[in-house]
Design a protein around this motif. Structure first.
Motif, PDB file in Angstrom:
ATOM      1  N   ALA A 158       0.810  -1.215   0.000  1.00  0.00           N
ATOM      2  CA  ALA A 158       0.000   0.000   0.000  1.00  0.00           C
ATOM      3  C   ALA A 158       0.843   1.265   0.000  1.00  0.00           C
ATOM      4  O   ALA A 158       0.339   2.341  -0.318  1.00  0.00           O
ATOM      5  N   LYS A 159       2.104   1.166   0.338  1.00  0.00           N
ATOM      6  CA  LYS A 159       2.946   2.363   0.392  1.00  0.00           C
ATOM      7  C   LYS A 159       3.531   2.737  -0.967  1.00  0.00           C
ATOM      8  O   LYS A 159       4.195   3.761  -1.089  1.00  0.00           O
ATOM      9  N   TYR A 160       3.331   1.898  -1.979  1.00  0.00           N
ATOM     10  CA  TYR A 160       3.928   2.145  -3.289  1.00  0.00           C
ATOM     11  C   TYR A 160       2.901   2.768  -4.236  1.00  0.00           C
ATOM     12  O   TYR A 160       1.795   2.225  -4.435  1.00  0.00           O
ATOM     13  N   ALA A 161       3.272   3.872  -4.853  1.00  0.00           N
ATOM     14  CA  ALA A 161       2.361   4.579  -5.747  1.00  0.00           C
ATOM     15  C   ALA A 161       2.032   3.753  -6.980  1.00  0.00           C
ATOM     16  O   ALA A 161       0.890   3.771  -7.468  1.00  0.00           O
ATOM     17  N   ASN A 162       3.015   3.026  -7.505  1.00  0.00           N
ATOM     18  CA  ASN A 162       2.767   2.283  -8.744  1.00  0.00           C
ATOM     19  C   ASN A 162       1.715   1.195  -8.552  1.00  0.00           C
ATOM     20  O   ASN A 162       0.957   0.878  -9.478  1.00  0.00           O
ATOM     21  N   MET A 163       1.624   0.598  -7.338  1.00  0.00           N
ATOM     22  CA  MET A 163       0.618  -0.428  -7.095  1.00  0.00           C
ATOM     23  C   MET A 163      -0.781   0.185  -7.119  1.00  0.00           C
ATOM     24  O   MET A 163      -1.724  -0.390  -7.685  1.00  0.00           O
ATOM     25  N   SER A 179       3.868   6.443   0.296  1.00  0.00           N
ATOM     26  CA  SER A 179       4.986   7.121   0.949  1.00  0.00           C
ATOM     27  C   SER A 179       6.174   7.355   0.023  1.00  0.00           C
ATOM     28  O   SER A 179       7.065   8.127   0.365  1.00  0.00           O
ATOM     29  N   ASP A 180       6.195   6.715  -1.141  1.00  0.00           N
ATOM     30  CA  ASP A 180       7.359   6.900  -2.011  1.00  0.00           C
ATOM     31  C   ASP A 180       7.180   8.080  -2.975  1.00  0.00           C
ATOM     32  O   ASP A 180       8.050   8.936  -3.092  1.00  0.00           O
ATOM     33  N   TYR A 181       6.033   8.161  -3.667  1.00  0.00           N
ATOM     34  CA  TYR A 181       5.783   9.266  -4.598  1.00  0.00           C
ATOM     35  C   TYR A 181       4.369   9.818  -4.377  1.00  0.00           C
ATOM     36  O   TYR A 181       3.486   9.686  -5.245  1.00  0.00           O
ATOM     37  N   PRO A 182       4.123  10.457  -3.239  1.00  0.00           N
ATOM     38  CA  PRO A 182       2.763  10.971  -2.996  1.00  0.00           C
ATOM     39  C   PRO A 182       2.365  12.069  -3.980  1.00  0.00           C
ATOM     40  O   PRO A 182       1.178  12.221  -4.303  1.00  0.00           O
ATOM     41  N   GLU A 183       3.334  12.874  -4.471  1.00  0.00           N
ATOM     42  CA  GLU A 183       3.002  13.938  -5.411  1.00  0.00           C
ATOM     43  C   GLU A 183       2.356  13.385  -6.675  1.00  0.00           C
ATOM     44  O   GLU A 183       1.417  13.975  -7.222  1.00  0.00           O
ATOM     45  N   HIS A 184       2.852  12.248  -7.132  1.00  0.00           N
ATOM     46  CA  HIS A 184       2.318  11.664  -8.369  1.00  0.00           C
ATOM     47  C   HIS A 184       0.873  11.236  -8.184  1.00  0.00           C
ATOM     48  O   HIS A 184       0.001  11.496  -9.034  1.00  0.00           O
ATOM     49  N   CYS A 191     -12.792   4.361  -8.750  1.00  0.00           N
ATOM     50  CA  CYS A 191     -11.533   5.037  -9.096  1.00  0.00           C
ATOM     51  C   CYS A 191     -11.216   6.128  -8.076  1.00  0.00           C
ATOM     52  O   CYS A 191     -10.078   6.244  -7.592  1.00  0.00           O
ATOM     53  N   ARG A 192     -12.238   6.922  -7.762  1.00  0.00           N
ATOM     54  CA  ARG A 192     -12.043   8.012  -6.797  1.00  0.00           C
ATOM     55  C   ARG A 192     -11.682   7.446  -5.422  1.00  0.00           C
ATOM     56  O   ARG A 192     -10.777   7.958  -4.735  1.00  0.00           O
ATOM     57  N   LYS A 193     -12.358   6.401  -5.030  1.00  0.00           N
ATOM     58  CA  LYS A 193     -12.094   5.792  -3.724  1.00  0.00           C
ATOM     59  C   LYS A 193     -10.670   5.260  -3.654  1.00  0.00           C
ATOM     60  O   LYS A 193      -9.972   5.429  -2.640  1.00  0.00           O
ATOM     61  N   ALA A 194     -10.218   4.628  -4.747  1.00  0.00           N
ATOM     62  CA  ALA A 194      -8.852   4.088  -4.774  1.00  0.00           C
ATOM     63  C   ALA A 194      -7.819   5.199  -4.659  1.00  0.00           C
ATOM     64  O   ALA A 194      -6.820   5.081  -3.934  1.00  0.00           O
ATOM     65  N   LEU A 195      -8.030   6.300  -5.378  1.00  0.00           N
ATOM     66  CA  LEU A 195      -7.056   7.398  -5.349  1.00  0.00           C
ATOM     67  C   LEU A 195      -7.030   8.106  -3.996  1.00  0.00           C
ATOM     68  O   LEU A 195      -5.970   8.542  -3.525  1.00  0.00           O
ATOM     69  N   HIS A 196      -8.166   8.225  -3.349  1.00  0.00           N
ATOM     70  CA  HIS A 196      -8.185   8.834  -2.022  1.00  0.00           C
ATOM     71  C   HIS A 196      -7.390   7.981  -1.031  1.00  0.00           C
ATOM     72  O   HIS A 196      -6.636   8.507  -0.202  1.00  0.00           O
ATOM     73  N   ARG A 197      -7.562   6.668  -1.126  1.00  0.00           N
ATOM     74  CA  ARG A 197      -6.765   5.785  -0.264  1.00  0.00           C
ATOM     75  C   ARG A 197      -5.275   5.855  -0.615  1.00  0.00           C
ATOM     76  O   ARG A 197      -4.413   5.799   0.250  1.00  0.00           O
ATOM     77  N   ALA A 198      -4.998   5.991  -1.909  1.00  0.00           N
ATOM     78  CA  ALA A 198      -3.597   6.072  -2.347  1.00  0.00           C
ATOM     79  C   ALA A 198      -2.921   7.314  -1.798  1.00  0.00           C
ATOM     80  O   ALA A 198      -1.762   7.266  -1.341  1.00  0.00           O
ATOM     81  N   VAL A 199      -3.643   8.463  -1.834  1.00  0.00           N
ATOM     82  CA  VAL A 199      -3.071   9.708  -1.302  1.00  0.00           C
ATOM     83  C   VAL A 199      -2.741   9.543   0.179  1.00  0.00           C
ATOM     84  O   VAL A 199      -1.721  10.044   0.668  1.00  0.00           O
ATOM     85  N   GLN A 200      -3.573   8.830   0.887  1.00  0.00           N
ATOM     86  CA  GLN A 200      -3.378   8.656   2.321  1.00  0.00           C
ATOM     87  C   GLN A 200      -2.229   7.703   2.646  1.00  0.00           C
ATOM     88  O   GLN A 200      -1.499   7.904   3.622  1.00  0.00           O
ATOM     89  N   CYS A 201      -2.032   6.651   1.818  1.00  0.00           N
ATOM     90  CA  CYS A 201      -1.103   5.567   2.173  1.00  0.00           C
ATOM     91  C   CYS A 201       0.257   5.663   1.499  1.00  0.00           C
ATOM     92  O   CYS A 201       1.252   5.172   2.043  1.00  0.00           O
TER      93      CYS A 201
END
Length: 935
Positions: free
Chosen positions: A476-481, A510-515, A498-508
């Motif tokens: 979960a900490k990897y942006a590419n996943m 740690s390597d490339y949060p800006e992307h 899609c929106r739900k996945a991206l919101h969780r991605a922003v939260q979790c």
């Protein structure tokens, strides 16, 4: 009378004596027989115990090749025919047998075969033998044995059939094929003798027809053989001329000359094989390349088979052979047989199993057989966790191609899903237990499963469940996943997920949060409402603020660590200076003004940073390494040194050395002569007359112009020198003396290179990459020699090189590197040698994969840096007492702030924004001097 009586008495006594001697000899013989029988019984009991031990060992590990060989040898010696047959049968089920093992087995079975049923069993055994390897000797033995059954129904035709098969298999063998042709002709000549009419009789038309047909068979054999490039072709041609009553046809002569030319081209390769040592891999590869250019498939196949007979444990050779068969010949029986033999010889190589599965699918082998071979692959004993992921992926690909996804449900689809589930469980339990690591950390198999469910089965619910499981396994900490999952939802799901996945991605992430934040904003910019946009902006701003805060804290922590290390270094420097001053005060007597002045100007002067082995200035230049050598006389024990200091020279020796130094003018090294000069170091400091000693050694490489040993101001030898030759060739040859033991120390010989012009020059670098053909052995006894280790290692393959790791003094460290001919031999050696006990030491053996040296200022790509400490704190060899920063702290702080700003580590930070964005002011020499005075 008296004389006769005396003679009779003497004869009686003599007879009695002879009889007594015979009785004594008989007793001795009986005693000897009893002793020999006792010895035989003891030996028999020992052999029985050894047989039982070997059988128990094989019951534990059935894949112990050497144990099979020992058991077969012992059973054959004891005459245990039933057990011997069973042992050979078990070994042949697991491994292809060599030519020698097959011939011994066949000869034993031939001796025991008495009835026709036994002959059939021998025929079956021959059929199994010729499938393992292409072996001319086994084919010849097979044909000759079949001649013994010529009296049975169809016996002649069976013999001819075996001979024809032998010619197809090995008739093109340049050096051994002739024997098969000659044996076939002898057989046909024997048949010819039986159809010849009796002397003086007139043959009937049927007899004449049979005779002509038999003669034609022999003519045909001669002509076929003469059209092939075989050894001793000229002798065969001469024999045909002598045997044939008619002139040889022009077409046959033309084919013979063509074959003779081809034989001349092949001759150098055959001669190279004759003189080469086993395993002759390079010679065979050159021969294969030659045949590939000629393009005859039969000859290419045969030369591959010849090479594999001597290099059956080389996976790359099997891979090239099977690839050639897959792409060129494409004959089902031939291709599948080669793949089967490849995985039986090299079961640890996952690539060969993958090729085998593809070949079986390509030739439409029954699904049950494919599944059985896959199960064999799982039990083959791969040496890496990732190999199991690879074989599972290949099998799952095969199962996926069997499914018809136009149907909602099918037996093949259920089998595919079941295999995916089993693969995930197998990798989790079996592989992680064995290797203590996950073979599939990024969950590639689960990812593929999810894609198949989403794209081919239209089952997004199952795909989401799988991705949820993937994220819970530490991904979960990897942006590419997250972006992979987002793309899957984008293609086959809906905007809400899609929106739900991206919101969780922003939260979790740690390597490339800006992307991830950028992707979320892009989604809302295209499809979101104003509320969605506001929520996304707020979430991304909060997340990036936390990230920047964490980065600032990390930068502050790093700066504090740098400052702490600088303070410690300063304290150490001050402590050394105080100890050095107190020790100097004790050594210098009051009034010895001259010595104080000399020391202030010479020995205790400013240290230089260059090493003598990397620069070439005058002999009188003082260097840091040289002064450390001198300090050993007075500082031994001050920094925990364990080696005793060299004895101080006497006053007479010093005077003599100083006088000799005055007599010999100091000559500056001419950098233009670097190409004809070598640098020699790590010599003994107590070496007497180094010029004479080294000249004897280096004159073996070529004419020496000059040897310049380097001496200190006291006249003592510093352990290194320059050796100048007449020509460059001699200097290059001298590099071969590197690590030669001179007076108990390994002498280092390196090229003469100016470090000022080549700052990155390295004399030698040991490889830091994974070397699958090389072993790393630890835990060796210090008394273990290179010869002893080589004797132990060569039992598992062809050892190319062995390097015992030593310190600078040449003392062993209990470590070694062993290089094998190929990775297969190295893998076999790991399995056999790891955990062995040598002289009460349990050794550890692994594939060589040395860690990269950590240089914090130059982190290696692909390996996470374990330390963020600047280079001035930790060097290549750890902490050093002379690795002090010579830059003022004010400049360091300013430089650090600029660097952090460039790397984006203090962005949006009020405390550092001005320093980060302000361009550093250019300073003059006067500014630097003022800053140093302020400090």
């Amino acid at each position: 009378m008296a004389a006769a009586a005396a003679e009779a008495e003497e004869e009686a006594v003599a007879a009695t004596t002879v009889e007594e001697e015979r009785r004594r000899e008989g007793a001795r013989e009986d005693e000897g027989d009893s002793d020999s029988s006792a010895d035989g019984e003891d030996e028999e009991k020992e052999n029985e115990a050894e047989i039982q031990r070997l059988e128990e060992q094989l019951s534990i590990n059935a894949f112990d090749y050497n144990c099979h060989l020992d058991l077969i040898k012992l059973l054959r010696q004891e005459g245990e025919l039933v057990k011997l047959r069973r042992a050979r049968q078990k070994m042949s089920e697991l491994f292809p047998l060599t030519e020698e093992i097959w011939l011994d087995w066949l000869k034993d079975e031939i001796r025991m075969a008495s009835e026709s049923a036994d002959r059939e069993k021998v025929y079956e055994l021959f059929e199994r033998a010729v499938k393992d390897y292409i072996c001319p000797e086994i084919w010849l033995e097979y044909a000759q044995y079949s001649i013994g059954g010529i009296g049975q129904e169809g016996g002649i035709e069976k013999v001819r059939s075996i001979f024809e098969r032998a010619l197809t298999a090995v008739g093109l063998h340049v050096t051994k094929g002739t024997a098969i042709w000659e044996a076939y002709r002898e057989f046909e000549n024997a048949i010819l003798e039986t159809v010849q009419p009796a002397a003086g009789s007139i043959p009937s038309p049927e007899q004449q027809q049979t005779l002509c047909a038999q003669l034609e068979k022999i003519h045909t054999l001669f002509r076929r053989q003469l059209g092939l490039p075989l050894l001793d072709m000229e002798a065969t041609y001469a024999e045909y001329e002598e045997w044939s009553e008619d002139p040889i046809p022009e077409a046959v002569i033309k084919n013979y000359k063509k074959a003779l030319q081809l034989m001349e081209k092949s001759k150098p390769y055959e001669e190279a094989l004759l003189v080469a040592e086993t395993p002759k891999l390079a010679e065979y590869q050159a021969y294969i390349d030659f045949e590939m250019k000629a393009g005859d498939p039969a000859r290419i196949q045969l030369i591959y088979e010849r090479a594999l007979a001597e290099n059956c444990l080389v996976p790359d050779l099997w891979a090239r052979y099977t690839q050639y068969l897959d792409r060129q010949l494409k004959v089902k029986e031939l291709v599948l047989s080669a793949h089967d033999r490849a995985v039986r010889n090299c079961p640890w190589t996952v690539g060969l199993w993958n090729r085998y599965l593809l070949a079986m699918e390509r030739h439409r082998v029954d699904h049950q057989i494919v599944s059985e071979n896959f199960e064999k692959a799982l039990n083959a004993g791969f040496i890496q966790a990732t190999d199991y992921v690879e074989i599972w992926q290949a099998y799952l690909d095969y199962l996926r191609r069997r499914v018809d996804f136009t149907q909602d449900s099918s037996k093949e689809l259920e089998e595919l899903r079941s295999a995916f589930a089993r693969a995930v469980e197998y990798l989790k339990q079996e592989v992680e237990e064995r290797f203590s690591e996950s073979g599939d950390p990024s969950c590639t198999i689960m990812q593929n499963w999810a894609r198949i469910e989403a794209r081919l089965c239209n089952n997004m619910q199952k795909a989401r469940e799988l991705w949820d499981s993937i994220m819970t396994k530490g991904n979960a900490k990897y942006a590419n996943m997250w972006l992979e999952y987002y793309n899957l939802e984008r293609a086959h799901g809906d905007t809400q997920h899609c929106r739900k996945a991206l919101h969780r991605a922003v939260q979790c992430t740690s390597d490339y949060p800006e992307h991830v934040c950028e992707v979320l904003l892009s989604l809302e910019r295209i499809e979101g409402t104003l509320e969605d946009w506001d929520a996304a902006v707020q979430k991304t701003e909060n997340r990036l603020a936390r990230v920047n805060e964490q980065r600032v804290k990390a930068a502050e922590k790093e700066a504090a660590l740098v400052k702490q290390e600088e303070e410690k270094a300063e304290q150490r420097k001050q402590a050394r200076a105080e100890k050095k001053a107190s020790k100097k005060a004790k050594k210098i007597k009051p009034g010895d003004k001259r010595k104080v002045e000399d020391d202030d100007d010479g020995e205790w002067g400013q240290e230089e940073e260059e090493q003598p082995s990397k620069r070439h200035k005058g002999d009188g230049d003082s260097t840091r390494v040289e002064e450390e050598v001198e300090d050993m006389e007075v500082e031994t024990g001050l920094f925990g040194r364990s080696t005793p200091a060299r004895p101080a020279a006497s006053s007479k020796q010093k005077e003599k050395a100083a006088a000799s130094r005055k007599e010999a003018p100091r000559v500056l090294h001419d950098s233009a002569k670097d190409n004809v000069t070598v640098f020699v170091s790590n010599l003994s400091y107590s070496m007497a007359d180094p010029e004479v000693k080294l000249k004897e050694l280096f004159e073996s490489c070529g004419e020496v112009v000059e040897i310049r040993p380097i001496f200190s101001n006291r006249g003592t030898f510093r352990g290194y020198c320059y050796v100048e030759f007449v020509d460059e060739k001699s200097a290059l040859q001298a590099l071969g003396l590197d690590r030669r033991i001179v007076e108990g120390r390994p002498m280092f010989v390196s090229p003469c290179v100016d470090k000022n012009k080549n700052p990155d020059f390295k004399v030698f670098r040991y490889s830091t990459a994974l070397e699958k053909h090389k072993l790393f052995i630890s835990g060796l006894p210090f008394s273990c020699t290179k010869e002893e280790l080589e004797e132990m290692c060569k039992a598992h393959g062809n050892v190319k090189d062995i390097r015992l790791v030593t310190n600078r003094a040449g003392k062993p460290k209990g470590l070694a590197y062993v290089e094998y001919e190929n990775e297969a031999q190295a893998s076999q050696a790991v399995l056999k040698m790891d955990g062995l006990t040598i002289k009460e030491n349990v050794i550890k053996v692994a594939i060589s994969n040395p860690p990269l040296r950590k240089f914090p200022d130059k982190p290696e790509a692909g390996r996470a840096s374990q330390s963020m400490v600047p280079r001035q704190i930790y060097g290549a060899r750890g902490k050093g007492r002379t690795q002090l920063s010579m830059v003022p702290r004010a400049l360091q702080r300013q430089s650090n702030l600029v660097t952090q700003a460039e790397n984006g580590m203090v962005q949006n930070s009020p405390a550092t924004s001005s320093a980060a964005t302000e361009e550093p002011k250019k300073m003059s020499n006067a500014d630097f001097a003022r800053m140093l005075l302020e400090k």
